[in-house]
Design an enzyme around this catalytic site. Structure first.
Site, PDB file in Angstrom:
ATOM      1  N   ASN A  32      72.581  79.869  76.086  1.00  0.00           N
ATOM      2  CA  ASN A  32      71.411  80.987  76.101  1.00  0.00           C
ATOM      3  C   ASN A  32      70.442  80.701  74.859  1.00  0.00           C
ATOM      4  OD1 ASN A  32      72.962  80.772  73.448  1.00  0.00           O
ATOM      5  ND2 ASN A  32      73.872  82.851  73.586  1.00  0.00           N
ATOM      6  N   ASN A  35      70.760  78.848  69.564  1.00  0.00           N
ATOM      7  CA  ASN A  35      70.461  78.009  68.580  1.00  0.00           C
ATOM      8  C   ASN A  35      69.905  76.632  69.125  1.00  0.00           C
ATOM      9  OD1 ASN A  35      70.865  77.251  65.713  1.00  0.00           O
ATOM     10  ND2 ASN A  35      72.697  75.973  65.886  1.00  0.00           N
ATOM     11  N   ASP A  58      74.592  83.071  79.247  1.00  0.00           N
ATOM     12  CA  ASP A  58      75.380  83.319  78.048  1.00  0.00           C
ATOM     13  C   ASP A  58      76.971  83.065  78.455  1.00  0.00           C
ATOM     14  OD1 ASP A  58      75.237  85.051  75.059  1.00  0.00           O
ATOM     15  OD2 ASP A  58      77.097  84.802  76.023  1.00  0.00           O
ATOM     16  N   LYS A  84      78.575  77.948  65.071  1.00  0.00           N
ATOM     17  CA  LYS A  84      79.148  76.994  64.380  1.00  0.00           C
ATOM     18  C   LYS A  84      79.103  77.059  62.776  1.00  0.00           C
ATOM     19  CE  LYS A  84      75.627  73.600  64.651  1.00  0.00           C
ATOM     20  NZ  LYS A  84      75.161  72.109  64.338  1.00  0.00           N
ATOM     21  N   SER A 124      86.965  70.180  66.278  1.00  0.00           N
ATOM     22  CA  SER A 124      86.814  69.853  65.030  1.00  0.00           C
ATOM     23  C   SER A 124      87.805  69.431  64.332  1.00  0.00           C
ATOM     24  CB  SER A 124      86.019  70.995  64.394  1.00  0.00           C
ATOM     25  OG  SER A 124      85.819  70.866  63.220  1.00  0.00           O
ATOM     26  N   TYR A 150      85.528  80.334  62.082  1.00  0.00           N
ATOM     27  CA  TYR A 150      85.118  79.345  62.889  1.00  0.00           C
ATOM     28  C   TYR A 150      86.187  78.351  63.203  1.00  0.00           C
ATOM     29  CZ  TYR A 150      83.169  74.983  64.122  1.00  0.00           C
ATOM     30  OH  TYR A 150      82.792  73.639  64.856  1.00  0.00           O
ATOM     31  N   LYS A 154      88.138  77.161  66.800  1.00  0.00           N
ATOM     32  CA  LYS A 154      88.609  75.837  67.449  1.00  0.00           C
ATOM     33  C   LYS A 154      90.160  75.694  67.588  1.00  0.00           C
ATOM     34  CE  LYS A 154      84.231  74.676  67.613  1.00  0.00           C
ATOM     35  NZ  LYS A 154      83.776  74.386  68.846  1.00  0.00           N
ATOM     36  N   ASN A 199      74.137  75.152  57.021  1.00  0.00           N
ATOM     37  CA  ASN A 199      75.047  75.006  55.621  1.00  0.00           C
ATOM     38  C   ASN A 199      75.718  73.769  55.540  1.00  0.00           C
ATOM     39  OD1 ASN A 199      76.609  75.587  57.761  1.00  0.00           O
ATOM     40  ND2 ASN A 199      77.071  77.610  57.156  1.00  0.00           N
TER      41      ASN A 199
HETATM   42  P1  NAD Z   1      74.588  73.500  68.359  1.00  0.00           P
HETATM   43  O1  NAD Z   1      74.468  74.802  67.744  1.00  0.00           O
HETATM   44  O2  NAD Z   1      73.254  72.779  68.180  1.00  0.00           O
HETATM   45  O3  NAD Z   1      74.885  73.685  70.009  1.00  0.00           O
HETATM   46  C1  NAD Z   1      75.585  74.581  70.490  1.00  0.00           C
HETATM   47  C2  NAD Z   1      74.761  75.256  71.701  1.00  0.00           C
HETATM   48  O4  NAD Z   1      75.659  76.240  72.219  1.00  0.00           O
HETATM   49  C3  NAD Z   1      73.613  76.014  71.163  1.00  0.00           C
HETATM   50  O5  NAD Z   1      72.541  75.467  71.809  1.00  0.00           O
HETATM   51  C4  NAD Z   1      73.712  77.608  71.274  1.00  0.00           C
HETATM   52  O6  NAD Z   1      72.634  78.024  71.743  1.00  0.00           O
HETATM   53  C5  NAD Z   1      74.707  77.636  72.434  1.00  0.00           C
HETATM   54  N1  NAD Z   1      75.700  78.823  72.484  1.00  0.00           N
HETATM   55  C6  NAD Z   1      76.136  79.127  71.666  1.00  0.00           C
HETATM   56  N2  NAD Z   1      76.834  80.439  72.089  1.00  0.00           N
HETATM   57  C7  NAD Z   1      76.663  80.336  73.305  1.00  0.00           C
HETATM   58  C8  NAD Z   1      76.740  81.272  74.311  1.00  0.00           C
HETATM   59  N3  NAD Z   1      77.665  82.415  74.157  1.00  0.00           N
HETATM   60  N4  NAD Z   1      76.511  81.095  75.608  1.00  0.00           N
HETATM   61  C9  NAD Z   1      75.722  79.945  75.958  1.00  0.00           C
HETATM   62  N5  NAD Z   1      75.349  78.973  74.987  1.00  0.00           N
HETATM   63  C10 NAD Z   1      75.780  79.382  73.686  1.00  0.00           C
HETATM   64  O7  NAD Z   1      75.707  72.781  67.860  1.00  0.00           O
HETATM   65  P2  NAD Z   1      76.261  71.314  68.085  1.00  0.00           P
HETATM   66  O8  NAD Z   1      76.286  70.937  66.606  1.00  0.00           O
HETATM   67  O9  NAD Z   1      75.668  70.798  69.059  1.00  0.00           O
HETATM   68  O10 NAD Z   1      77.790  71.367  68.187  1.00  0.00           O
HETATM   69  C11 NAD Z   1      78.308  71.478  69.572  1.00  0.00           C
HETATM   70  C12 NAD Z   1      79.498  71.754  69.718  1.00  0.00           C
HETATM   71  O11 NAD Z   1      80.503  70.838  68.613  1.00  0.00           O
HETATM   72  C13 NAD Z   1      80.214  73.152  69.062  1.00  0.00           C
HETATM   73  O12 NAD Z   1      81.232  73.825  69.733  1.00  0.00           O
HETATM   74  C14 NAD Z   1      80.604  73.215  67.705  1.00  0.00           C
HETATM   75  O13 NAD Z   1      81.536  73.964  66.926  1.00  0.00           O
HETATM   76  C15 NAD Z   1      81.246  71.515  67.778  1.00  0.00           C
HETATM   77  N6  NAD Z   1      81.213  70.923  66.356  1.00  0.00           N
HETATM   78  C16 NAD Z   1      80.090  70.591  65.889  1.00  0.00           C
HETATM   79  C17 NAD Z   1      80.212  70.086  64.483  1.00  0.00           C
HETATM   80  C18 NAD Z   1      78.893  69.670  63.748  1.00  0.00           C
HETATM   81  O14 NAD Z   1      79.226  69.470  62.493  1.00  0.00           O
HETATM   82  N7  NAD Z   1      77.739  69.490  64.344  1.00  0.00           N
HETATM   83  C19 NAD Z   1      81.529  69.544  64.098  1.00  0.00           C
HETATM   84  C20 NAD Z   1      82.671  69.805  64.924  1.00  0.00           C
HETATM   85  C21 NAD Z   1      82.582  70.386  66.223  1.00  0.00           C
HETATM   86  N1  UFG Z   2      77.925  69.517  50.522  1.00  0.00           N
HETATM   87  C1  UFG Z   2      77.392  69.851  49.615  1.00  0.00           C
HETATM   88  N2  UFG Z   2      76.159  70.675  49.520  1.00  0.00           N
HETATM   89  C2  UFG Z   2      75.876  71.137  50.650  1.00  0.00           C
HETATM   90  C3  UFG Z   2      76.331  71.118  51.792  1.00  0.00           C
HETATM   91  C4  UFG Z   2      77.521  70.399  51.845  1.00  0.00           C
HETATM   92  O1  UFG Z   2      77.633  69.169  48.509  1.00  0.00           O
HETATM   93  O2  UFG Z   2      74.674  71.881  50.625  1.00  0.00           O
HETATM   94  C5  UFG Z   2      79.212  68.714  50.790  1.00  0.00           C
HETATM   95  C6  UFG Z   2      80.399  69.560  51.061  1.00  0.00           C
HETATM   96  O3  UFG Z   2      80.931  69.935  49.914  1.00  0.00           O
HETATM   97  C7  UFG Z   2      81.143  68.265  51.880  1.00  0.00           C
HETATM   98  C8  UFG Z   2      80.098  67.396  52.461  1.00  0.00           C
HETATM   99  O4  UFG Z   2      78.815  67.773  51.587  1.00  0.00           O
HETATM  100  O5  UFG Z   2      81.882  67.651  50.526  1.00  0.00           O
HETATM  101  C9  UFG Z   2      80.039  67.808  53.851  1.00  0.00           C
HETATM  102  O6  UFG Z   2      79.838  69.379  53.961  1.00  0.00           O
HETATM  103  P1  UFG Z   2      79.434  69.703  55.484  1.00  0.00           P
HETATM  104  O7  UFG Z   2      79.323  71.409  55.228  1.00  0.00           O
HETATM  105  O8  UFG Z   2      78.461  69.217  56.027  1.00  0.00           O
HETATM  106  O9  UFG Z   2      80.738  69.505  56.260  1.00  0.00           O
HETATM  107  P2  UFG Z   2      82.202  69.939  56.253  1.00  0.00           P
HETATM  108  O10 UFG Z   2      82.929  68.601  56.282  1.00  0.00           O
HETATM  109  O11 UFG Z   2      82.530  70.969  55.124  1.00  0.00           O
HETATM  110  O12 UFG Z   2      82.503  70.736  57.502  1.00  0.00           O
HETATM  111  C10 UFG Z   2      81.973  70.225  58.667  1.00  0.00           C
HETATM  112  C11 UFG Z   2      81.404  71.553  59.779  1.00  0.00           C
HETATM  113  C12 UFG Z   2      82.572  72.056  60.264  1.00  0.00           C
HETATM  114  C13 UFG Z   2      83.569  71.010  60.811  1.00  0.00           C
HETATM  115  C14 UFG Z   2      84.016  70.206  59.897  1.00  0.00           C
HETATM  116  C15 UFG Z   2      84.986  69.235  60.063  1.00  0.00           C
HETATM  117  O13 UFG Z   2      80.862  72.208  59.154  1.00  0.00           O
HETATM  118  O14 UFG Z   2      82.321  72.868  61.192  1.00  0.00           O
HETATM  119  O15 UFG Z   2      82.892  69.510  59.539  1.00  0.00           O
HETATM  120  O16 UFG Z   2      84.352  68.582  61.213  1.00  0.00           O
HETATM  121  F1  UFG Z   2      84.900  71.942  61.041  1.00  0.00           F
END
Ligand code: NAD
Ligand code: UFG
Length: 334
Positions: A32, A35, A58, A84, A124, A150, A154, A199
């Site tokens: 959609n 992001n 979507d 996410k 995740s 979030y 998952k 974040n």
């Molecule tokens: P991203 O936001 O870059 O990609 C997700 C995509 O999904 C985006 O392009 C967004 O526009 C689309 N989207 C969201 N809701 C939608 C909807 N209702 N309909 C159609 N499209 C939709 O994120 P990413 O980092 O590529 O993550 C991909 C997947 O992996 C996600 O499910 C995320 O939760 C999971 N994941 C990501 C991380 C990470 O740190 N990046 C870690 C663990 C799991």
């Molecule tokens: N951190 C900082 N400053 C920041 C951001 C992060 O010190 O501004 C630190 C965090 O405290 C952590 C590490 O960097 O120690 C990684 O933090 P992230 O937020 O990048 O990643 P997390 O491991 O906390 O979480 C991520 C994704 C979640 C996912 C998880 C496990 O955000 O969605 O990894 O896959 F579930």
């Protein structure tokens, strides 16, 4: 084989599209664009020579999804689409449950209606909650001590997939539990370019390096780790993308679950040092208090994926940093 990538213009989806196309898979993308940007499709074409067919749909739009599946004739779905942002999910839980859980239910219904029985799901490491140990293996109990909606979405989606597999013997689901994806494509053309407020550590480091954010806040230096900062398992996004290819080549009936990580932890200050080394620039940071819900140290035990999928990571943190800087230079030229 024809593969639909939901969320395929996003960070991980776009890198996976490239690896699939390179191996001759027919790839279509739906998103959609909440992001991600449509221009990602041109970058995929620049890298692979193929522009995937795209549907701006979507997950919650039942009619649009039905129409797409009617046209598609897919063999398999890789389901990346989802929201996410952990912090936002705490403020807007219903939005997260509706989009991620509701959206997945719509997707599964559509798949059933159109005879598609194979799905790979982006889960995740967050589903493990706090296990009291740093090294995480797939058979550990999940869903206890998850600290945000979030992460709950998952876990709930994983449970839904298990229930569907119980009900339908020919259903094949592979759940991939990602650790912390970082880096960008070595071409410099695609990488993490979120529309939303980042974040996660790497997107923030990127914005500090470009001056968009003044300094990195390091969340705590009093953890029980060698330098006191949090330790995570950072996996290069290209390795992660290849993990999806390995997974779809080994699909089997029922639910299979794999950690996708390197097996090695890196601290926040080690990440800062690696970025500084690769960029040749100092990265301003300050130590602040711990972030609520953060764990001291987690990393994957990736041996199940290595054994069963014949996949393991090949790239390093240095590769991830170099590719990120290359990508930042590409963004700066735009
Ligand atoms: P991203 O936001 O870059 O990609 C997700 C995509 O999904 C985006 O392009 C967004 O526009 C689309 N989207 C969201 N809701 C939608 C909807 N209702 N309909 C159609 N499209 C939709 O994120 P990413 O980092 O590529 O993550 C991909 C997947 O992996 C996600 O499910 C995320 O939760 C999971 N994941 C990501 C991380 C990470 O740190 N990046 C870690 C663990 C799991
Ligand atoms: N951190 C900082 N400053 C920041 C951001 C992060 O010190 O501004 C630190 C965090 O405290 C952590 C590490 O960097 O120690 C990684 O933090 P992230 O937020 O990048 O990643 P997390 O491991 O906390 O979480 C991520 C994704 C979640 C996912 C998880 C496990 O955000 O969605 O990894 O896959 F579930």
């Amino acid at each position: 084989m024809k593969v639909l990538l939901t969320g395929g213009t996003g960070y991980i989806g776009s890198h996976t599209a490239i690896e699939l196309i390179k191996l001759g898979y027919e790839v279509e993308i739906m998103d959609n664009l909440f992001n991600s940007k449509i221009t990602v499709l041109d970058k995929i074409e620049e890298i692979t020579g193929v522009k995937p067919k795209f549907y701006k749909v979507d997950l919650l739009d039942k009619e649009g999804m039905d129409k797409m599946f009617g046209e598609g004739g897919y063999d398999l779905v890789i389901h990346f689409a989802g929201l996410k942002a952990v912090g936002e999910s705490v403020e807007k839980p219903l939005k997260y449950y509706e989009n991620n859980v509701g959206g997945t239910i719509n997707l599964l219904e559509c798949m059933k209606k159109h005879g598609v029985n194979k799905i790979v799901f982006s889960s995740s490491a967050t589903v493990y909650g706090d296990q009291g140990v740093a090294e995480l293996t797939e058979e550990m109990q999940t869903g206890v001590g998850i600290t945000n909606p979030y992460g709950e979405t998952k876990h709930v989606i994983e449970e839904i997939l298990k229930d569907v597999a119980e009900a339908e013997p020919d259903f094949e689901a592979t759940i991939l539990r990602y650790f912390n994806p970082v880096g960008a494509h070595p071409s410099g053309l695609i990488g993490e370019d979120p529309n939303d407020i980042p974040n996660n550590l790497m997107p923030i480091i990127m914005k500090v390096s470009t001056g968009e954010i003044e300094k990195l806040k390091v969340y705590g230096d009093d953890y029980d780790t060698p330098d006191g900062t949090g330790i995570r398992d950072y996996i290069h996004v290209v390795d992660l993308a290849k993990g999806h290819v390995a997974a779809i080549e080994k699909m089997k009936p029922g639910v299979s679950i794999y950690n996708l990580g390197t097996g090695k932890g890196t601290s926040v200050l080690e990440m800062v040092a690696a970025f500084e080394k690769a960029s040749g620039k100092k990265l301003p940071y300050e130590i602040v208090g711990r972030r609520a819900g953060d764990l001291a140290e987690i990393f994957a035990n990736p041996s199940k994926a290595e054994k069963e999928l014949d996949w393991k990571t090949e790239l390093t943190i240095e590769d991830a940093m170099n590719d990120t800087i290359n990508y930042l230079e590409h963004l700066a030229k735009k």
